[in-house]
Write a protein that holds these residues in place. Structure first.
Motif, PDB file in Angstrom:
ATOM      1  N   ARG A   1      44.330  35.471  46.458  1.00 13.66           N
ATOM      2  CA  ARG A   1      43.163  36.306  46.797  1.00 13.66           C
ATOM      3  C   ARG A   1      43.556  37.418  47.767  1.00 13.66           C
ATOM      4  NH1 ARG A   1      40.664  31.294  47.704  1.00 13.66           N
ATOM      5  NH2 ARG A   1      39.735  30.562  45.780  1.00 13.66           N
TER       6      ARG A   1
ATOM      7  N   PHE B   1      44.837  39.555  44.005  1.00 13.02           N
ATOM      8  CA  PHE B   1      43.458  39.872  43.643  1.00 13.02           C
ATOM      9  C   PHE B   1      42.718  40.666  44.716  1.00 13.02           C
ATOM     10  CE2 PHE B   1      44.055  35.899  41.041  1.00 13.02           C
ATOM     11  CZ  PHE B   1      44.139  36.572  39.840  1.00 13.02           C
TER      12      PHE B   1
ATOM     13  N   ALA C   1      42.851  33.963  32.800  1.00 14.64           N
ATOM     14  CA  ALA C   1      44.209  33.528  33.110  1.00 14.64           C
ATOM     15  C   ALA C   1      44.733  32.741  31.925  1.00 14.64           C
ATOM     16  CB  ALA C   1      44.224  32.675  34.368  1.00 14.64           C
TER      17      ALA C   1
ATOM     18  N   SER D   1      36.299  34.594  37.615  1.00 11.45           N
ATOM     19  CA  SER D   1      36.292  34.363  36.171  1.00 11.45           C
ATOM     20  C   SER D   1      35.336  35.287  35.412  1.00 11.45           C
ATOM     21  CB  SER D   1      35.973  32.905  35.861  1.00 11.45           C
ATOM     22  OG  SER D   1      34.700  32.571  36.353  1.00 11.45           O
TER      23      SER D   1
ATOM     24  N   THR E   1      38.265  38.182  35.256  1.00 13.15           N
ATOM     25  CA  THR E   1      39.679  37.914  35.061  1.00 13.15           C
ATOM     26  C   THR E   1      39.896  36.630  34.273  1.00 13.15           C
ATOM     27  OG1 THR E   1      40.106  38.928  37.221  1.00 13.15           O
ATOM     28  CG2 THR E   1      41.889  37.631  36.259  1.00 13.15           C
TER      29      THR E   1
ATOM     30  N   ARG F   1      41.026  33.566  40.946  1.00 14.34           N
ATOM     31  CA  ARG F   1      40.449  34.683  40.185  1.00 14.34           C
ATOM     32  C   ARG F   1      38.931  34.615  40.155  1.00 14.34           C
ATOM     33  NH1 ARG F   1      39.220  33.013  34.612  1.00 14.34           N
ATOM     34  NH2 ARG F   1      39.493  30.766  34.625  1.00 14.34           N
TER      35      ARG F   1
END
Length: 195
Positions: free
Chosen positions: A145, A149, A14, A9, A12, A7
């Motif tokens: 990814r 994402f 988690a 950060s 996003t 992610r």
């Protein structure tokens, strides 16, 4: 695991849900609020629920639940949908709750990677080395990814219809009405499959 590493950060967060998720329709509110998994989820969302709900306190623009792409993962997803339906219907109505679908297969063919989310989708991909993900813990950050994402991410919105259907199924299959459950099983089960 892989999601945290994959992610961005800046955009996003988690939040790993570990432990057993309670069926919100078989337990009292008091018992549910004692459950550490659900307590942590309430805290993470931050917006309160019921008469204390305040959308301005929601800590995230959208909530995406990611579970294994197998029967156990689907069961957990249904429990999460029922939880959101009971405590956060406003978030579902506002289109803020999603299921983040992860790939079940990874195919390496001619130095290119392809992903499939179902057995039938796998059949449409080029032949190559196939890896089956037994769970999200087996996916590498680059897999997340490239799928979850990426612009091709599979974010399936929870709708009130989905959540209500999950809640109705839980009430029917796990609730107190034995007669309704027996009738449903009699009408829908393929007993010949057990011979």
């Amino acid at each position: 695991g892989g999601i945290v590493k994959a992610r961005n950060s800046d955009y996003t967060a988690a939040f790993p849900l570990t432990g057993k998720i309670q069926n919100v329709f078989k337990n009292t509110d008091d018992k549910l609020l004692e459950n550490q998994v659900l307590k942590n989820l309430h805290t993470a969302l931050g917006c309160g629920f019921g008469s204390d709900f305040n959308i301005k306190k929601l800590r995230y623009g959208r909530i995406v639940f990611v579970c294994d792409s197998d029967e156990d993962g689907y069961s957990i997803m249904c429990l999460l949908m029922a939880f959101m339906y009971k405590y956060y219907p406003q978030l579902i109505e506002m289109g803020k709750v999603y299921w983040g679908q992860t790939p079940l297969f990874k195919v390496l063919s001619k130095n290119k990677i392809y992903y499939a989310y179902t057995d039938s989708e796998l059949k449409t991909l080029p032949k190559g080395d196939i890896t089956r993900a037994k769970g999200i813990g087996e996916l590498e950050p680059e897999d997340f990814r490239a799928t979850l994402f990426s612009n091709e991410g599979r974010y399936i919105p929870f709708t009130m219809e989905d959540a209500k259907a999950a809640a109705d199924s839980f009430m029917l299959l796990l609730g107190e009405d034995v007669g309704a459950r027996r009738a449903y099983i009699s009408e829908n089960a393929d007993f010949d499959a057990f011979d």
